[in-house]
Design a protein around this motif. Structure first.
Motif, PDB file in Angstrom:
ATOM      1  N   TYR A 186      54.292 -83.220 -26.499  1.00 36.89           N
ATOM      2  CA  TYR A 186      53.685 -82.334 -27.500  1.00 36.89           C
ATOM      3  C   TYR A 186      53.985 -80.899 -27.097  1.00 36.89           C
ATOM      4  O   TYR A 186      53.820 -80.515 -25.936  1.00 36.89           O
ATOM      5  CB  TYR A 186      52.174 -82.577 -27.525  1.00 36.89           C
ATOM      6  N   CYS A 187      54.456 -80.107 -28.065  1.00 32.89           N
ATOM      7  CA  CYS A 187      54.812 -78.722 -27.757  1.00 32.89           C
ATOM      8  C   CYS A 187      54.424 -77.820 -28.920  1.00 32.89           C
ATOM      9  O   CYS A 187      54.484 -78.226 -30.088  1.00 32.89           O
ATOM     10  CB  CYS A 187      56.314 -78.618 -27.497  1.00 32.89           C
ATOM     11  N   CYS A 188      54.010 -76.591 -28.596  1.00 29.26           N
ATOM     12  CA  CYS A 188      53.655 -75.609 -29.623  1.00 29.26           C
ATOM     13  C   CYS A 188      54.380 -74.299 -29.372  1.00 29.26           C
ATOM     14  O   CYS A 188      54.578 -73.889 -28.227  1.00 29.26           O
ATOM     15  CB  CYS A 188      52.156 -75.325 -29.629  1.00 29.26           C
ATOM     16  N   MET A 189      54.758 -73.642 -30.476  1.00 28.28           N
ATOM     17  CA  MET A 189      55.295 -72.289 -30.450  1.00 28.28           C
ATOM     18  C   MET A 189      54.315 -71.365 -31.155  1.00 28.28           C
ATOM     19  O   MET A 189      53.621 -71.780 -32.089  1.00 28.28           O
ATOM     20  CB  MET A 189      56.646 -72.222 -31.178  1.00 28.28           C
ATOM     21  N   VAL A 190      54.255 -70.122 -30.718  1.00 27.70           N
ATOM     22  CA  VAL A 190      53.456 -69.121 -31.422  1.00 27.70           C
ATOM     23  C   VAL A 190      54.373 -68.391 -32.376  1.00 27.70           C
ATOM     24  O   VAL A 190      55.353 -67.773 -31.961  1.00 27.70           O
ATOM     25  CB  VAL A 190      52.802 -68.119 -30.438  1.00 27.70           C
TER      26      VAL A 190
END
Length: 410
Positions: A68-72
């Motif tokens: 799981y990965c998130c970018m701003v």
């Protein structure tokens, strides 16, 4: 997380990246983490315009079954409601070969036809869908055992999510367009250009398309947010989908009405844009197409106003000043004539596009009172042989031109 992106400069020109690019970066980083067992510090993605961008994950989680990965999202200096928002992706291995893309929390679901997206599916537009898939495939080629052949035996499930998407979507047109539960994943170039009038124009065209494709009996074109609020009070029987805030893009809205065979339309506006429309301008931006006070003076003369009043109008400062002078001197005939001219200019434009529809122009004041209105039923109505593809399908091949003109609210 918003503190991870630079503050916006209201007068700046710094570009940013679309939700589609951020989703692609999150999906590629999660794929790398899942296939390599290591969390990448940065990830480089390809953009639809052929450029590359390097992004830094804000969050990465990894276990034996899923990454799981998130970018701003950094929208640059554009006043984008998704600036500083987390755009995330989860990736896991599944038995069905290939790459399987879907939307999760905070990504809207399509509930109405006409957008060019399957009803019931996620609001991930075609170009971002291709961009996400292409960047995940790049990661597979580099990190999967056997490279791309890995996807012939097994598959990857990629779920895009936006944790705050449902709340943010209330600030967008999504609920009106039948996109429920979150934002859309958008972008045709991969980059966000500050104050892009092309993006604004596209939203106008898409709103008209949606109303037409859902068989709204009459489309109400409003020049701004206040005009739209007043128009809804004038036509309470119409669904919200029927009302389109067209900003400065009158011509684009009317062209779309014609190509979709709209049977009836109403133009509701305040004095400044009503005057510019009466002058024949189908894009009523601020920097050009200024109010012509000699034109207004001649209108006053044509309707029999006293010459002293005509000369006063010739020296007016703004469209609003013209309105105030008419009201102060009890001169309503010039206002009625302006609305009639605006109606006639729109009808002429419609005819030039090969169309015919019932049409009405309505002038409202700053408190929503109707000052003048002029209607003209069409003797015949045009029905196109076929409808064009929805805008989101056309954009990759027919991008709307950028302009540098500012826009105004009315």
């Amino acid at each position: 997380m918003a503190d991870m992106v630079p503050p916006r400069n209201k007068r700046g020109s710094r570009t940013g990246y679309t939700t589609g690019s951020n989703a692609a970066a999150a999906a590629k980083a999660a794929t790398i983490a899942l296939l390599s067992g290591h969390r990448p510090d940065q990830v480089t993605i390809t953009l639809p315009i052929g450029e590359t961008a390097t992004m830094t994950p804000a969050i990465t989680r990894l276990d034996t079954e899923q990454a799981y990965c998130c970018m701003v999202k950094d929208a640059g200096d554009d006043p984008d409601v998704t600036h500083g928002v987390l755009i995330c992706a989860s990736v896991r291995i599944v038995e069905t070969p290939g790459i399987h893309l879907d939307g999760g929390e905070g990504v809207g679901r399509v509930t109405l036809p006409g957008l060019g997206l399957p009803v019931g599916g996620p609001a991930i537009n075609p170009v971002p869908r291709q961009q996400i898939t292409a960047n995940v495939l790049d990661a597979v080629r580099e990190y999967a055992p056997g490279g791309e052949a890995f996807l012939e035996r097994l598959g990857l499930e990629v779920i895009i999510s936006v944790p705050d998407g449902e709340r943010i979507a209330q600030k967008t047109l999504n609920p009106r367009l039948g996109i429920i539960g979150g934002i859309s994943i958008l972008g045709t170039t991969g980059k966000v250009f500050p104050y892009s009038t092309a993006a604004w124009r596209a939203s106008v065209i898409q709103a008209v398309e949606m109303a037409a494709r859902n068989a709204v009996p009459k489309i109400v074109l409003c020049t701004g947010g206040r005009s739209e609020k007043f128009a809804m009070q004038l036509f309470p029987e119409l669904p919200e989908l029927a009302f389109v805030e067209l900003s400065v893009f009158t011509g684009d809205a009317l062209k779309t009405c014609v190509t979709h065979g709209v049977p009836a339309a109403v133009f509701v506006g305040m004095i400044g844009k009503m005057i510019k429309t009466a002058q024949g301008y189908m894009q009523t931006h601020v920097a050009g197409n200024q109010v012509d006070f000699a034109f207004l003076a001649q209108i006053c003369r044509d309707v029999g106003a006293p010459e002293s009043f005509v000369q006063t109008i010739a020296q007016a400062n703004t469209g609003r000043h013209f309105l105030e002078l008419c009201q102060e001197h009890g001169q309503s005939a010039p206002l009625q004539r302006i609305v009639e001219l605006a109606r006639d200019q729109c009808l002429s434009f419609i005819a030039d596009q090969g169309g015919a529809m019932d049409f009405e122009a309505i002038l409202v004041d700053f408190d929503g009172r109707v000052l003048a209105r002029a209607a003209a039923p069409a003797p015949t109505h045009t029905t196109p042989a076929s409808l064009p593809a929805p805008l989101i399908e056309r954009l990759p091949n027919e991008p709307l031109p950028e302009t540098d003109e500012p826009v105004e609210d009315a």
